[in-house]
Design an enzyme around this catalytic site. Structure first.
Site, mmCIF file in Angstrom:
data_model
loop_
_atom_site.group_PDB
_atom_site.id
_atom_site.type_symbol
_atom_site.label_atom_id
_atom_site.label_comp_id
_atom_site.label_asym_id
_atom_site.label_seq_id
_atom_site.Cartn_x
_atom_site.Cartn_y
_atom_site.Cartn_z
ATOM 1 N N ALA A 173 140.630 23.060 -56.736
ATOM 2 C CA ALA A 173 141.805 22.775 -56.764
ATOM 3 C C ALA A 173 142.096 20.462 -56.590
ATOM 4 O O ALA A 173 141.305 20.087 -56.674
ATOM 5 C CB ALA A 173 142.299 22.205 -55.364
ATOM 6 N N ASP A 174 143.039 20.494 -57.339
ATOM 7 C CA ASP A 174 143.318 19.095 -57.752
ATOM 8 C C ASP A 174 144.793 18.586 -57.012
ATOM 9 O O ASP A 174 146.234 19.471 -56.827
ATOM 10 C CB ASP A 174 143.482 19.327 -59.177
ATOM 11 C CG ASP A 174 143.491 17.078 -59.102
ATOM 12 O OD1 ASP A 174 142.541 16.616 -59.147
ATOM 13 O OD2 ASP A 174 144.237 16.817 -59.508
ATOM 14 N N THR A 175 144.920 17.480 -56.491
ATOM 15 C CA THR A 175 146.274 17.278 -55.555
ATOM 16 C C THR A 175 146.035 15.801 -56.683
ATOM 17 O O THR A 175 145.572 15.051 -56.537
ATOM 18 C CB THR A 175 145.934 16.681 -54.170
ATOM 19 O OG1 THR A 175 146.258 17.747 -53.130
ATOM 20 C CG2 THR A 175 147.009 16.643 -53.630
#
Lengths: 202, 202
Positions: A73-75
């Site tokens: 994931a990447d935010t």
């Protein structure tokens, strides 16, 4: 589920949130990635960068040659002028970020990817992008200083944690709350159900 | 702040959320109140009942004769047909609540009251009402059963906790997240600042 499930993330918040699904998983160290170099090869919208990075992290996880399913994931926290606010380097930058967020709406975008590497099958990656709008209340200089003094801004994209002491300054959100914490649980759950039943003929 | 601050609530979630403000407070047992009897004397909108109950709880806290400021709150979960969903009594009721929520929007309303009783001054109560819209994803019967089996529904208005295992089924919210958990932190913080500076002449 006999396949091994891995969360390739160094974020303690993602681990805590994923535990809410009751899925059994193991943590693995995410491979080193040069986000800036990856993004130089990405020509899409700034919002899509989060999904692009999640998929790239998935691709790197697959390269480790371990059999199983990998969650990556990447935010990104994006101010309304389009600037991506990363993790603030110091007090000054944290102050600038919070000053920009206070009194305004901004967007949090998280990309989540599921990548599968099972012997005898073609590796595959599926992903989802979730965006949430967040409205900070106006903050006084004293409130910004007091928040920075908690030490919370430094390891967090955008310089704040909604689940921590910034909570009192968040007026409202529109979208998934857990996305703002760093892992959009419902979007993940939907992707998970689709991904793991993909082999059932319909 | 030299005055004693008390949280008159039996909810462990409200205590945890109030701790995020860094205010020093003590827990006191809320007085016994007959919510149904109180609401029989209330002719307002169903949404306003949460604020009305929070103020009534404040009034009862003041009657204990302790000097200080009291925080009281009441959270209602209201289905879109206007029905108030309380704490489910059993598995059957929990299932009915979740079946009604799944796939739909509903409203969570929390009233928060600050009540002050200081020697030599007239007691006063101020309050705020915060509402948040919440959208549940459609749930399969298996998902509803699995959620009820966690035991989470029973001590929670509406039969779910957004911060727990129901999180994977919440598509989005519009408003304050902490309000859905049971204590609207930003609305409280705004009320608190107004309440405690009310004596400063402007």
């Amino acid at each position: 589920m006999a396949k091994n499930l891995y969360l390739a993330s160094a974020s303690p918040r993602r681990k805590e949130l994923l535990e809410l699904t009751d899925l059994e998983f193991q943590l693995i160290q995410p491979g080193d990635i040069d986000e800036e170099a990856i993004l130089r090869n990405h020509s899409g919208d700034v919002l899509d960068q989060a999904e692009f990075l999640a998929r790239e992290k998935g691709r790197i996880a697959l390269e480790q040659g371990v059999s199983g399913i990998f969650i990556t994931a990447d935010t990104l926290v994006i101010a309304d002028d389009g600037t991506v606010l990363g993790k603030p380097a110091d007090e000054l930058e944290a102050g600038m970020f919070l000053d920009r967020l206070a009194g305004n709406w901004h967007t949090v975008a998280t990309g989540v990817a599921l990548s599968e590497n099972i012997e005898g099958a073609t590796p595959r990656i599926e992903s989802v992008l979730e965006t949430t709008r967040v409205k900070f209340a106006p903050m006084t200089d004293e409130e910004i200083s007091a928040y920075i003094a908690t030490g919370e801004p430094y390891d967090k994209a955008g310089g704040y944690g909604i689940q921590g002491r910034a909570s009192i300054h968040i007026e409202r959100i529109d979208g998934c709350y857990f996305n703002v914490v760093g892992f959009p649980l419902h979007a993940f759950w939907k992707l998970w159900k689709k991904f793991t039943s993909a082999k059932i003929p319909c």
